[in-house]
Design an enzyme around this catalytic site. Sequence first.
Site, PDB file in Angstrom:
ATOM      1  CB  CYS A   1      -0.913   0.013   1.234  1.00 43.62           C
ATOM      2  SG  CYS A   1      -1.910  -1.476   1.412  1.00 43.62           S
TER       3      CYS A   1
ATOM      4  NE  ARG B   1      -6.788  -3.979   1.481  1.00 43.14           N
ATOM      5  CZ  ARG B   1      -7.747  -4.833   1.770  1.00 43.14           C
ATOM      6  NH1 ARG B   1      -9.016  -4.484   1.561  1.00 43.14           N
ATOM      7  NH2 ARG B   1      -7.476  -6.036   2.235  1.00 43.14           N
ATOM      8  CG  LEU B   2      -1.420  -4.222  -4.325  1.00 45.86           C
ATOM      9  CD1 LEU B   2      -2.049  -3.926  -5.689  1.00 45.86           C
ATOM     10  CD2 LEU B   2       0.095  -4.378  -4.473  1.00 45.86           C
TER      11      LEU B   2
ATOM     12  CG  ASN C   1       3.544  -0.034   2.537  1.00 45.71           C
ATOM     13  OD1 ASN C   1       3.161  -0.983   1.865  1.00 45.71           O
ATOM     14  ND2 ASN C   1       4.699   0.579   2.329  1.00 45.71           N
ATOM     15  N   GLY C   2       2.325  -2.993   4.230  1.00 44.98           N
ATOM     16  CA  GLY C   2       3.175  -4.147   4.485  1.00 44.98           C
ATOM     17  C   GLY C   2       2.407  -5.438   4.639  1.00 44.98           C
TER      18      GLY C   2
ATOM     19  CB  ILE D   1      15.431  -9.248 -16.791  1.00 50.57           C
ATOM     20  CG1 ILE D   1      14.052  -8.739 -16.420  1.00 50.57           C
ATOM     21  CG2 ILE D   1      16.130  -8.234 -17.685  1.00 50.57           C
ATOM     22  CD1 ILE D   1      13.144  -8.477 -17.599  1.00 50.57           C
TER      23      ILE D   1
ATOM     24  CB  SER E   1      12.953 -11.062  -4.778  1.00 47.47           C
ATOM     25  OG  SER E   1      13.410 -10.464  -3.577  1.00 47.47           O
TER      26      SER E   1
END
Length: 646
Positions: free
Chosen positions: A2, A50-51, A75-76, A291, A363
């Site tokens: 977020c 918000r995501l 956020n988190g 990539i 990751s």
Amino acid sequence: MCGIAGIVCGAFDHIPDRALLECMGQSLAHRGPDQAGIYTGVGIGIVHRRLSIIDLTHGRQPMVGGEGRWVLSYNGEIYNFRELMQELSELGYSFEGHSDTEVLLQAWRAWGRACIDRFIGMFAFALWDNETRELHLVRDRLGIKPLYYGFTREGDFIFGSELKALLVHPGLARDLDPLAIEEYLALGYVPDPRSILKQVNTLPAGHTLCFRPGEMQPVAQRYWDVDLSKQHDGDEQSLMESLRERLADAVRLRLIADVPLGAFLSGGVDSSAVVALMSETMPSAVQTCAIGFDDPAYDESPYSRQVAKHFSTDHDELIVHAAGHEMFDRLAEVYDAPFADSSALPTYAVCELARRRVKVALSGDGGDEIFGGYRRYRLHLSESRVRELLPLGLRKRLFGTLGRWYPKADWAPQALRAKTTLQALARDTVEAYFHTVSATPHTVRQRLYSTRFRSELQGYSALELFREHARHATTDDPLRIAQYLDLKTWLPGDILTKVDRASMAHALEVRVPLLDHRVVEWGMSLPTARKIHRGESKYLLKRALERDLPSEIIYRRKQGFSVPLKQWFRGPLTEPFEKVLQNSALADSGLFDMDEIRCVWREHHTGMSDHGTVLWSLLMLNSSLEHLVRYPAYTASHDTLARPLV
């Protein structure tokens, strides 16, 4: 994941302008395109974007609890939220949904600031207490999630996930911090606790801040640090099993999501380990992406393909070419402050690629820092053994003289490029490591700075930041000191900043299991010989993964996620840089001697020296300065809104 932002009014009885808050939120829309929320009260305004990842129905923010006492914007991800929810339920706290946001709020109500010690995750949050009229800002232990704060001319306290949210406020002065410029040129990023602006700070990793209206200098308080005085060892087999169990648990926790999930796969040890452990747990094929580069010397895509085939992942890849000038402007918009890690380009591209199919990606970031993977660690250890043989005074006279006179032979074979090593041997451990990681050496920085800017610095060197951190390193082991310095500077300032901004620009959440703080504490307590053994980096980690990964993946030469800057500045980046020399924000800033920059440019372009990193740093600084000047602030008379990033 977020975006959060807010205002605490300098005047106690004021209510923040709702349109201004909307504007600050709009600047962070890329971080949270799914929902938007605003809370306003006397003296306080908080905004949230918000995501949605967990509990897509509930978890709207800002979240109000405790009969209106607490207001949270977060956020988190707290990965152990289910266990905490169970514990809180047994204490009598009730829940409307199953979001970690609600768990965080109830945990604070139950345990106060001490609740942070119970969290396993990544987070940056703002919690307003309507009863005591205090704002609490908190950032996770490693600095995975960002948080900026500062003051306006009128005395308002403002904060946000990214600098652009603060730039929206018309009362924020945009004066450059000269010390931040020095640190940026030295390191390639602006490290905590500074930002590029005098009036704005970054909340350091592992810190909290409590602000009370009327205060002028709130002080951040450390709540977590790595204890380097702890060291454990054991037989190799037991350590290998313990490490693998810890990694498997960290990966398992980070597979909790109500949306599609995948992984970045470079073909290196760390990302391959994460994919291996995901493949053990997930019922279907892991979605992976990678990539590559059109220059074979920098292309790792054959290795990522090999790992993808080994684990039968659903793999996607993209080849990156030299970017056009428009990409520099894009990076400036994404990072706000100058950011000179050239791997931001492929990182941005891999995040864009991943977002096409998933909303969460794991990751392998952090493995090099925790388990001793960088080549510079091996060199630092070798140099340290020589430094231990001779007193500092003698080394300064002997190696200092040799280092000054030895030519900087960028054109010569690697074995003949001894200047940097000789200079490092003449320094103490901290200064030597700083010299090793410097993007632009001290002599070059002094050469490029204008007379006026050198006067503004008043002799300040970014080395002072390293010395300050080293004072908290409770060890004399040279490798652990170097790792600790990276944990405090390079990791939050470069690696995690790069991934956070690139992923959030595409509304993609990235999780980093190797930076689970329990793995970090355990890994940092290992003896040096378990990390670098007979010249082999990440020794224990590699041994622990031998049953999972092909030997040619584990023990191949480390390549890195870099781009061919030397060649690009003698080819496709020639025109963009020559424009900087002619008419640019960099030339107008007064920070540099442009004649010296032209000289450095000629030295590189003719092949006399390799100044690729220095030139990239200057190019990125120019783009950032132009971005800071033109980024629009809110104006009530025209109801101007900040430009969304996406």
